[in-house]
Design an enzyme around this catalytic site. Structure first.
Site, short mmCIF file in Angstrom:
data_model
loop_
_atom_site.label_atom_id
_atom_site.label_comp_id
_atom_site.label_asym_id
_atom_site.label_seq_id
_atom_site.Cartn_x
_atom_site.Cartn_y
_atom_site.Cartn_z
N LYS A 154 0.83 -1.22 0.00
CA LYS A 154 0.00 0.00 0.00
C LYS A 154 0.86 1.26 0.00
O LYS A 154 0.61 2.19 -0.76
CB LYS A 154 -0.92 0.01 1.22
CG LYS A 154 -1.72 1.29 1.37
CD LYS A 154 -2.51 1.34 2.66
CE LYS A 154 -1.66 1.75 3.84
NZ LYS A 154 -1.85 3.14 4.28
N ASN A 155 1.87 1.30 0.85
CA ASN A 155 2.66 2.52 0.99
C ASN A 155 3.49 2.83 -0.25
O ASN A 155 3.74 3.99 -0.57
CB ASN A 155 3.55 2.43 2.23
CG ASN A 155 2.75 2.49 3.52
OD1 ASN A 155 1.67 3.07 3.56
ND2 ASN A 155 3.26 1.89 4.58
N CYS A 213 -4.48 7.96 9.93
CA CYS A 213 -4.73 7.51 11.29
C CYS A 213 -4.13 8.47 12.31
O CYS A 213 -3.06 9.04 12.09
CB CYS A 213 -4.12 6.11 11.51
SG CYS A 213 -4.94 4.80 10.60
N ARG A 237 2.57 14.03 12.68
CA ARG A 237 3.30 13.71 11.45
C ARG A 237 3.37 14.97 10.59
O ARG A 237 2.72 15.07 9.56
CB ARG A 237 2.62 12.55 10.71
CG ARG A 237 2.66 11.26 11.50
CD ARG A 237 2.23 10.08 10.69
NE ARG A 237 0.79 9.98 10.58
CZ ARG A 237 0.16 8.98 9.97
NH1 ARG A 237 0.85 8.01 9.41
NH2 ARG A 237 -1.15 8.93 9.91
N PRO A 238 4.14 15.94 11.03
CA PRO A 238 4.20 17.21 10.30
C PRO A 238 4.87 17.04 8.94
O PRO A 238 5.60 16.07 8.71
CB PRO A 238 5.06 18.09 11.22
CG PRO A 238 5.89 17.13 12.00
CD PRO A 238 5.04 15.92 12.20
N ASP A 296 4.79 0.06 12.07
CA ASP A 296 3.50 -0.47 11.61
C ASP A 296 3.26 -1.91 12.05
O ASP A 296 2.16 -2.44 11.86
CB ASP A 296 3.39 -0.37 10.08
CG ASP A 296 2.95 1.01 9.62
OD1 ASP A 296 2.68 1.87 10.48
OD2 ASP A 296 2.87 1.23 8.40
N ILE A 309 8.79 6.19 16.94
CA ILE A 309 8.33 6.89 15.74
C ILE A 309 7.11 7.77 16.03
O ILE A 309 7.12 8.97 15.77
CB ILE A 309 8.01 5.89 14.61
CG1 ILE A 309 9.13 4.86 14.42
CG2 ILE A 309 7.73 6.64 13.30
CD1 ILE A 309 10.44 5.41 13.92
N ARG A 364 -8.53 0.43 5.06
CA ARG A 364 -7.57 1.36 4.46
C ARG A 364 -6.30 0.64 4.00
O ARG A 364 -5.62 1.12 3.09
CB ARG A 364 -7.18 2.46 5.45
CG ARG A 364 -8.29 3.46 5.74
CD ARG A 364 -7.77 4.64 6.56
NE ARG A 364 -6.56 5.15 5.97
CZ ARG A 364 -5.40 5.31 6.62
NH1 ARG A 364 -5.31 4.98 7.89
NH2 ARG A 364 -4.35 5.78 6.01
#
Length: 430
Positions: A22-23, A117, A122-123, A305, A327, A397
């Site tokens: 997916k990523n 999510c 997560r800037p 993940d 993370i 997702r």
């Protein structure tokens, strides 16, 4: 409201096939609009985030032909708009890849700030820093990232911290900038390499992906290509933990074992059996496993993940385990749900101390995010009695046909829409 209802206690056994990553796919789809030629992308996962991004690409004018569930043809020559904003695109994290793609090709992009999510801050400051270093002006207004440049110029960019998203985004824009760009302290994840390989297939000149220094020589235009996305290491890892949590035996096909080494090493360390083949791994456990300590790190370290799925496994193991999350700060939101099932976990900031228990009992739980949702399903499959998992839209997702694959392995799980269907399942299974 859609839920999973699960009767636990079955050992998962059999074979399953892993889909595309997916990523990697999200970034590759964004990059596909950077050429005016037709690109064909294969091994595409058929999950919600992918379908949202394809819709957004189509809405700005690209021609999208869904050949089948896992293959798409995209032609970006028809794009008429560089503004990407709808209620769906705001929900996915990977919307930001369209900034790098559109800025590289058209020297202008307006893209909705990303969602995804809620697992922590997560800037996108590193993305913006990179675009500005290449000569773009970047502003945030009305919920949009607005980037524009008369020309993009190659430059030297040092990443303040390792960021997969920023590495990929800057790499895409730099691939069509004038001159040479060097990205130092770059992310080394497999999907960074996959996106670089895809760009190179279209005619980009990128070297060093997979190391911490990526060198890019900008080109004026890209051509066509046909490309197959790598297998999803997190889907594979999820089924690896499902095998050991249920004391099962699963052959997991269509994987790259090298990408799974951090997960395999920890499973072997706690007593599971992992056998590697050319494009498959077989994972099994016949007894209760042992404790260990884990710290999530950028690749090739243990992936964040996979942290919730591994926590479920360790919560069923002998002794005390410690998980340190380096993370994301909100990644332990599933712990309260797992506690309802009998887990003994104490969280202090970014550290979870897990005291193993003999087994879980079924409970009504909700998924706080994508990977935690998958972890709670695994917990339900290993538990005594019935478990319902709500808010499973998160799971859609990132996992394709999740319950079907689990059923294929002998898991008793059903997608239901109301309490009547839950009762029917319980009556049927007994």
């Amino acid at each position: 409201m859609e839920q999973y209802v699960i009767k636990g206690g079955n050992r998962l056994n059999g074979e399953i096939e892993i889909g595309g990553a997916k990523n990697a796919a999200l970034a590759i789809l964004a990059a596909s609009i950077m050429t005016d030629e037709t690109v064909t992308i294969e091994n595409l996962p058929n999950v919600r985030d992918i379908n949202v991004l394809l819709q957004a690409i189509e809405e700005i004018g690209a021609k999208v032909e869904r050949v089948d569930a896992h293959k798409v043809k995209i032609n970006g020559s028809f794009i008429r708009d560089v503004s990407v904003d709808n209620e769906f695109i705001r929900r996915i994290r990977a919307s930001y890849y369209l900034i790098g793609a559109l800025l590289g090709k058209y020297k202008k992009a307006e893209v909705a700030l990303p969602g995804g999510c809620d697992i922590g801050s997560r800037p996108i400051d590193l993305h913006i820093k990179g675009f500005r270093a290449m000569g773009a002006t970047v502003d945030i207004a009305h919920g949009l990232v607005i980037a524009e440049a008369e020309r993009l110029s190659g430059t030297h960019i040092y990443m303040d911290k390792v960021s997969v998203g920023a590495t990929i985004n800057i790499m895409m824009a730099a691939a069509m900038a004038e001159g040479k760009t060097v990205i130092e302290n770059a992310a080394k994840e497999p999907h960074v390499v996959d996106v670089a390989n895809f760009l190179n297939s279209m005619g980009a000149k990128i070297r060093g992906a997979g190391t911490d220094v990526i060198r890019i020589k900008g080109v004026e235009r890209f051509g066509d290509c046909q490309y197959s996305i790598i297998p999803d290491q997190i889907e594979a890892g999820t089924f690896m933990t499902a095998a050991v949590a249920t004391k099962g035996d699963i052959m997991i096909k269509n994987v790259i074992p090298k990408h799974l080494e951090a997960i395999s090493a920890k499973l072997i360390e706690i007593g599971a059996e992992v056998v590697e083949f050319d494009d498959a791994v077989r994972v099994s456990a016949t007894k209760r496993l042992e404790s260990t300590n884990i710290k999530t790190l950028p690749y090739p370290g243990f992936p964040t993940d996979m942290q919730p799925q591994m926590a479920v496994t360790l919560a069923l193991s002998n002794g005390t385990s410690v998980i340190s999350e380096s993370i994301f700060e909100n990644r332990f939101r599933y712990v309260d749900e797992l506690t309802k099932m009998g887990a003994t976990i104490q969280v202090d900031g970014r550290t979870a101390i897990i005291s193993g228990v003999e087994g879980f009992t079924g409970a009504d739980v909700h998924a706080p995010d994508l990977r935690a949702g998958a972890a709670l399903v695994i917990a339900g499959l290993s538990a005594k009695g019935f478990t319902t998992v709500s808010d499973i839209g998160y799971i859609y997702r990132g996992y394709e046909q999740f319950e079907q694959k689990l059923k294929q392995l002998g898991g008793e799980i059903q997608l239901v829409n109301n309490e009547k269907e839950v009762a029917k399942f319980k009556l049927k299974i007994g």
